[in-house]
Structure formats: structure tokens, C-alpha cells
Write an enzyme that holds these catalytic residues in place. Structure first.
Site, PDB file in Angstrom:
ATOM      1  N   SER A  93     -31.337 -27.097 -17.307  1.00  7.36           N
ATOM      2  CA  SER A  93     -31.356 -25.609 -17.089  1.00  7.36           C
ATOM      3  C   SER A  93     -30.158 -25.102 -17.941  1.00  7.36           C
ATOM      4  O   SER A  93     -29.522 -25.692 -18.468  1.00  7.36           O
ATOM      5  CB  SER A  93     -31.070 -25.702 -15.474  1.00  7.36           C
ATOM      6  OG  SER A  93     -30.567 -24.312 -15.157  1.00  7.36           O
ATOM      7  N   TYR A 148     -26.637 -28.064  -7.580  1.00  2.00           N
ATOM      8  CA  TYR A 148     -27.499 -27.947  -8.708  1.00  2.00           C
ATOM      9  C   TYR A 148     -26.955 -27.879 -10.068  1.00  2.00           C
ATOM     10  O   TYR A 148     -27.402 -28.675 -11.157  1.00  2.00           O
ATOM     11  CB  TYR A 148     -28.357 -26.278  -8.542  1.00  2.00           C
ATOM     12  CG  TYR A 148     -29.726 -26.160  -9.642  1.00  2.00           C
ATOM     13  CD1 TYR A 148     -30.773 -26.753  -9.364  1.00  2.00           C
ATOM     14  CD2 TYR A 148     -29.066 -25.568 -10.684  1.00  2.00           C
ATOM     15  CE1 TYR A 148     -31.836 -26.577 -10.185  1.00  2.00           C
ATOM     16  CE2 TYR A 148     -30.428 -25.035 -11.592  1.00  2.00           C
ATOM     17  CZ  TYR A 148     -31.542 -25.729 -11.288  1.00  2.00           C
ATOM     18  OH  TYR A 148     -32.574 -25.573 -12.047  1.00  2.00           O
TER      19      TYR A 148
HETATM   20  P1  NAD Z   1     -41.151 -25.402  -8.807  1.00  2.00           P
HETATM   21  O1  NAD Z   1     -40.506 -25.432  -7.593  1.00  2.00           O
HETATM   22  O2  NAD Z   1     -42.212 -24.662  -9.038  1.00  2.00           O
HETATM   23  O3  NAD Z   1     -41.222 -26.980  -9.448  1.00  2.00           O
HETATM   24  C1  NAD Z   1     -40.720 -27.750  -8.956  1.00  2.00           C
HETATM   25  C2  NAD Z   1     -41.557 -28.976  -8.827  1.00  2.00           C
HETATM   26  O4  NAD Z   1     -40.688 -30.427  -8.517  1.00  2.00           O
HETATM   27  C3  NAD Z   1     -42.429 -28.659  -7.479  1.00  2.00           C
HETATM   28  O5  NAD Z   1     -43.587 -28.981  -8.102  1.00  2.00           O
HETATM   29  C4  NAD Z   1     -41.862 -29.696  -6.730  1.00  2.00           C
HETATM   30  O6  NAD Z   1     -43.079 -30.228  -5.712  1.00  2.00           O
HETATM   31  C5  NAD Z   1     -41.259 -30.885  -7.409  1.00  2.00           C
HETATM   32  N1  NAD Z   1     -40.524 -31.834  -6.745  1.00  2.00           N
HETATM   33  C6  NAD Z   1     -39.500 -31.379  -5.827  1.00  2.00           C
HETATM   34  N2  NAD Z   1     -38.841 -32.460  -5.647  1.00  2.00           N
HETATM   35  C7  NAD Z   1     -39.590 -33.454  -5.730  1.00  2.00           C
HETATM   36  C8  NAD Z   1     -39.626 -34.955  -5.610  1.00  2.00           C
HETATM   37  N3  NAD Z   1     -38.333 -35.607  -4.776  1.00  2.00           N
HETATM   38  N4  NAD Z   1     -40.362 -35.893  -6.334  1.00  2.00           N
HETATM   39  C9  NAD Z   1     -41.281 -35.265  -7.134  1.00  2.00           C
HETATM   40  N5  NAD Z   1     -41.572 -34.017  -7.381  1.00  2.00           N
HETATM   41  C10 NAD Z   1     -40.566 -33.182  -6.690  1.00  2.00           C
HETATM   42  O7  NAD Z   1     -40.008 -24.663  -9.851  1.00  2.00           O
HETATM   43  P2  NAD Z   1     -39.996 -24.790 -11.419  1.00  2.00           P
HETATM   44  O8  NAD Z   1     -38.971 -23.384 -11.788  1.00  2.00           O
HETATM   45  O9  NAD Z   1     -41.079 -24.973 -12.143  1.00  2.00           O
HETATM   46  O10 NAD Z   1     -39.073 -26.292 -11.840  1.00  2.00           O
HETATM   47  C11 NAD Z   1     -39.233 -27.371 -12.590  1.00  2.00           C
HETATM   48  C12 NAD Z   1     -37.677 -27.599 -13.355  1.00  2.00           C
HETATM   49  O11 NAD Z   1     -37.267 -26.510 -14.073  1.00  2.00           O
HETATM   50  C13 NAD Z   1     -36.744 -28.091 -12.198  1.00  2.00           C
HETATM   51  O12 NAD Z   1     -35.931 -28.943 -12.820  1.00  2.00           O
HETATM   52  C14 NAD Z   1     -35.757 -26.729 -12.303  1.00  2.00           C
HETATM   53  O13 NAD Z   1     -34.448 -27.088 -11.947  1.00  2.00           O
HETATM   54  C15 NAD Z   1     -36.007 -26.404 -13.865  1.00  2.00           C
HETATM   55  N6  NAD Z   1     -35.808 -24.910 -14.156  1.00  2.00           N
HETATM   56  C16 NAD Z   1     -36.226 -23.989 -13.587  1.00  2.00           C
HETATM   57  C17 NAD Z   1     -35.949 -22.531 -13.919  1.00  2.00           C
HETATM   58  C18 NAD Z   1     -36.652 -21.407 -13.492  1.00  2.00           C
HETATM   59  O14 NAD Z   1     -36.260 -20.258 -13.697  1.00  2.00           O
HETATM   60  N7  NAD Z   1     -37.592 -21.537 -12.767  1.00  2.00           N
HETATM   61  C19 NAD Z   1     -34.901 -22.588 -15.000  1.00  2.00           C
HETATM   62  C20 NAD Z   1     -34.264 -23.296 -15.176  1.00  2.00           C
HETATM   63  C21 NAD Z   1     -34.533 -24.982 -14.967  1.00  2.00           C
END
Ligand code: NAD
Length: 269
Positions: free
Chosen positions: A156, A169
Site C-alpha cells: 500500500s 494497517y
Molecule cells: P477487498 O476487501 O476487496 O479484498 C481483500 C480480500 O482479502 C478479500 O477478498 C478478503 O476476503 C480477503 N481476506 C481477508 N482476510 C483474509 C484472510 N485472513 N485470509 C484470506 N483472505 C482474506 O479489498 P482490496 O482493496 O482488493 O484489498 C486487497 C489488497 O490491496 C489488501 O492487501 C489491501 O491492503 C491492498 N490495498 C488496497 C487499496 C485500495 O485502495 N483498495 C490500497 C492499497 C492497498
């Protein structure tokens, strides 16, 4: 969909954690479109995982849905075993699963701290360890890839931007940044590449509350010089390239895929 000639990951096997929604779903679909067989990991949303699988199969790829909590050692080990049984080996790991549980420091509970550290930091450690064991045992598969294996951490911008109210986080992602570099250094002699993609604001469930309100969307846009909120496929296309041989000389790098969010936009005027 891209032409078959652009299938950069033909005959490779990828595990994508948290692939039932958002960025992980986007990455799993892209890797599948590029010819990889994909293990679609999910934690609780089986329907979402099945939808990912269907999209991969519709594009002519292979997919296996596997339930596992990435923070649980036994479940991670079982997932890797299932992947090997289904597809024979593993070439790519995408450590994507991640959660937020926001609170001011003074209000944050142990449960909120440990859950986020468990999922965002211990999970990627457990998966990277299992993947590296497999990559080392397998060695380089000639005609498949120049590397013995590739690991991507979905980190991130908060691996370098401090974030008040999100100490669990931001700490987890700061830890991921150092885990990635340490593993890149440790595993390079075995021809294993380890890199991070650090997204800015991408429209997914994790931040739905923000981008669904006009006010929240405006606030997000004010932090993005490029002027638009990202989509999961903005990250997925970069991931498909980064694990391909086109990026074979890249290891230990973090790609900020953020529309300029890390450019200190408040200093722009
Ligand atoms: P999201 O909530 O759609 O996806 C997160 C996924 O992780 C979900 O499918 C959830 O079921 C899964 N998950 C949660 N706990 C888990 C566990 N214990 N075991 C296995 N799977 C698990 O959100 P996203 O934005 O797609 O997030 C994906 C990654 O991207 C994360 O690591 C998040 O920190 C990172 N991220 C997202 C953003 C953003 O703006 N969306 C920005 C920076 C980083």
C-alpha cells in the site's frame, strides 16, 4: 481480452490470496487470461471466489477455488498442498489478502491490532515461506520462465505514508515493505524474484464507504494528482507484467501504482 500471442504466463501456476473480490480478483483474472492456472484463495466469500473462477474459465484458463485463512499456518500449508495436487507445482505467489480495522491508537483493541497484523503481515510470511520452499525444490523450469519463482506483495502507499487512525494497517504495510526487500535479498541467489506493488486508492470493498459518498470521493480525488480513482485492473495489469519474464531483472522493487498519491500532492501549489 488480450490476444493469445500476449499470453505471457502460459503453463505457469499462480496462487492469489484474497481473490474473491477487489484487487485480488482482478489479478487472478488477468493472470488466468495470460495463461496461468490460478488458485483462487478466499476466506469467507465463496460466491466471489466462484465468480473469479468462472471468469478465468470463460477466458479459457484453469482455476481452483481454495478456502484458507492466510493467518493460519495449517490452512496455508493445506492450500499449497491442494495447489500442487491440482496443478503439479507453483510458479507465482501473489500475497494480496488484507484488511483494515481502523481506530485511534487510544481506542484500538488487541483484537483489532492482532487481526490486522495476522492477516496483513503473518499471512504473507506464511505464504511466502511455503512458496519459497516449493520454488527451491522445483528450481528453474526451462521453457516456462527464467526465474524459479516470483512473489508479489500487494502492499500500500501506506508502507511509506503515515496514516493516523490506522496504526495497525500502516505498521503491517511498513512491515511488508521490509519483508519484501529482505526476502528479495535472501532468495535472489535461487533465482526467485520478490517485489511489491503498492496501490494508491483503488475502488474496492475495503474503501467502499469513502468512494460511495460524494464527499468521500472528492477527498480521495484531492489526494490523487492524476485525477481519477484507480480500478482493480490498474493493479492487475501491472502484476501480470511484473511476474512475467519481461520484468525478469526486477527484484526487491516497490512499484507505486497510485496516480501520483505519493508525490505529496498538497505541495503542488
Ligand atoms: P477487498 O476487501 O476487496 O479484498 C481483500 C480480500 O482479502 C478479500 O477478498 C478478503 O476476503 C480477503 N481476506 C481477508 N482476510 C483474509 C484472510 N485472513 N485470509 C484470506 N483472505 C482474506 O479489498 P482490496 O482493496 O482488493 O484489498 C486487497 C489488497 O490491496 C489488501 O492487501 C489491501 O491492503 C491492498 N490495498 C488496497 C487499496 C485500495 O485502495 N483498495 C490500497 C492499497 C492497498
Amino acid at each position: 481480452m488480450e490476444a493469445a500471442s500476449q499470453k505471457r504466463l502460459q503453463n505457469q501456476v499462480a496462487i492469489v490470496t484474497g481473490a474473491s473480490s477487489g484487487i485480488g480478483q482482478g489479478i487472478a483474472i488477468r493472470l488466468g487470461q495470460h495463461g496461468a492456472s490460478v488458485v483462487v484463495n478466499y476466506h469467507s466469500d465463496e460466491e466471489g471466489a466462484q465468480a473469479t473462477k468462472e471468469q478465468i474459465e470463460a477466458a479459457g484458463g484453469k482455476a481452483l477455488v481454495v478456502k484458507a485463512d492466510v493467518a493460519q499456518e495449517q490452512e496455508v500449508e493445506a492450500m499449497f498442498k491442494a495447489a500442487k495436487e491440482a496443478f503439479g507445482t507453483i510458479d507465482i505467489l501473489v500475497n494480496n489478502a488484507g484488511i483494515q480495522k481502523d481506530a485511534a491508537l487510544v481506542d484500538m483493541t488487541m483484537e483489532e491490532w492482532q487481526k490486522v497484523i495476522g492477516t496483513n503481515l503473518t499471512g504473507p510470511f506464511l505464504c511466502a515461506r511455503a512458496a519459497a520452499r516449493e520454488f527451491i525444490a522445483q528450481g528453474i523450469r526451462k521453457d516456462i520462465s527464467r526465474a524459479a519463482g516470483k512473489i508479489i506483495f500487494v502492499s500500500s502507499v501506506h508502507d511509506i505514508i503515515p496514516w493516523a487512525g490506522h496504526v495497525n494497517y500502516a505498521t503491517s504495510k511498513g512491515g511488508v515493505a521490509m519483508m519484501m526487500k529482505t526476502l528479495a535479498q535472501e532468495l535472489a541467489p535461487q533465482q526467485i524474484r520478490v517485489n511489491s506493488i503498492s496501490p494508491g486508492a483503488i475502488k474496492t470493498d475495503i474503501n467502499r464507504e469513502e468512494w460511495e459518498s460524494k464527499e468521500g470521493e472528492q477527498k480521495m480525488l484531492s489526494q490523487i494528482p492524476y485525477g481519477r480513482i484507480g480500478e482493480p485492473d490498474d493493479i492487475a495489469r501491472v502484476a501480470a507484467w511484473l511476474v512475467s519474464d519481461e520484468a525478469d531483472y526486477i527484484t526487491g522493487a516497490t512499484l507505486y501504482v497510485d496516480g501520483g498519491m505519493t508525490l505529496y500532492p498538497s505541495f503542488a501549489d
